[in-house]
Enzyme design. Sequence first.
Site, short mmCIF file in Angstrom:
data_model
loop_
_atom_site.label_atom_id
_atom_site.label_comp_id
_atom_site.label_asym_id
_atom_site.label_seq_id
_atom_site.Cartn_x
_atom_site.Cartn_y
_atom_site.Cartn_z
CG ASN A 149 -0.21 -0.22 2.52
OD1 ASN A 149 0.39 -1.27 2.71
ND2 ASN A 149 -0.23 0.75 3.39
CB CYS A 323 -3.10 3.19 9.62
SG CYS A 323 -4.29 2.44 8.53
N1 PLP Z 1 -4.23 -3.79 4.22
C1 PLP Z 1 -3.81 -2.86 3.35
C2 PLP Z 1 -2.75 -3.23 2.38
C3 PLP Z 1 -4.36 -1.59 3.36
O1 PLP Z 1 -3.91 -0.67 2.49
C4 PLP Z 1 -5.38 -1.28 4.30
C5 PLP Z 1 -5.95 0.09 4.37
O2 PLP Z 1 -5.31 1.05 4.05
C6 PLP Z 1 -5.80 -2.29 5.17
C7 PLP Z 1 -5.22 -3.52 5.11
C8 PLP Z 1 -6.90 -2.03 6.16
O3 PLP Z 1 -8.15 -1.98 5.53
P1 PLP Z 1 -9.36 -1.23 6.26
O4 PLP Z 1 -9.11 0.23 6.11
O5 PLP Z 1 -10.58 -1.70 5.53
O6 PLP Z 1 -9.34 -1.69 7.67
#
Ligand code: PLP
Length: 377
Positions: A149, A323
């Site tokens: 991400n 996050c």
């Molecule tokens: N995994 C990846 C690679 C992400 O980019 C994200 C969110 O940015 C998540 C997990 C978490 O997803 P959610 O926002 O639906 O909790």
Amino acid sequence: MNIYLDNAATTPIFPEVVAKMNQFLHQDYGNPSSIHGAGREARRAVESAREQVARLVDCHPAQLVFTSSGTESIHHALLGAFLANPERRHIVTTAIEHHAVLQTCELLEHLGAEISYVRPRADCIVRCEDVLAELRPDTLLVSVMGVNNETGSIQPVVDLAARVKAQDSDVLVHSDFVQALPVFPVHLRALQIDYASFSAHKIHGPKGVGALYLANQKRWLPVLRGGNQERQRRGGTENVPGIVGFGAAAELLMDGFQNQYEHLRHVADAFWDMLSKIPGAYRNSPLDAAPTILNVGFRGVANDVLLMRLDLAGISASAGSACTAGSLQPSHVLEACDVDRHVLKEAVRFSFSSMTSEDEVVKAAEIIRDIVFSLRG
Ligand code: PLP
């Protein structure tokens, strides 16, 4: 003016999706567990959405469990497998996973798990042989993401899953596919993986809805209990409007995948083509990265200052995962890729969706060039 280039954090919801959700917010508000007409209407909508998502990821609808997020899906996969297999306590994952995986692993460590973190090579891609080298007789699970991400690097999950199973068929495999759906067609049926995690808000669906693919239920225990929902795999009244929205977004992506992919590729390439002409510009995303994410830096330009100036100019971007935004922590992903120190202070992530236009990225690139020049004085 507002140019939104932070689609890896979340994508704008499609109006068609909102329209479908509205019906289940206003008119058809029944609880899918109720046996009266209103309940049955809601149940039909949930099951129809399950079929839509299953078609997108090519699995049996019964293998999908709706959750509240990608994060929750990841918790179910890892914790559920850990609880069901006490004879195996070792987990292999990568140093570039999203915190949803890394912090679930930390939780499992408190519960007695041992975690091995495989580092990627300099291109931010993890090698299968490096993962296989970590397998032990007590390895329970391997968790490797589909698309990173922060850099958009595509991980070799298909090959990896097959090779892990060939080495030890009892090792479970999970993949975080939250960023993967707009990038490559996911054919779960053809993949040797046991669990996969998805999230609606990365494909123009609503926030707060996810799905867990659960192919191996025999070696898994439900974590969230308290109701018979989702075939006793996840207690709690279903978020019907959200699930309906996820289904609608999945169908739109399935119908438009090829066009959207080509559009994304065109937009991402046009953007990098312009940015690369700015003196001192460099890219942290590999050349074959997903067309949804471009991580770049400009020599001598601090990312926090650049992002502030971009925000003032109406451009939304980020330094990495949403996050951790505002935490001033250097990116754990870029650190794991062993980049030069200056890159950690300069890296900026731009991310695109099918709604990003070429005009927008051209305008954004011009503004970025002007800001970079003005910051360098
Ligand atoms: N995994 C990846 C690679 C992400 O980019 C994200 C969110 O940015 C998540 C997990 C978490 O997803 P959610 O926002 O639906 O909790």
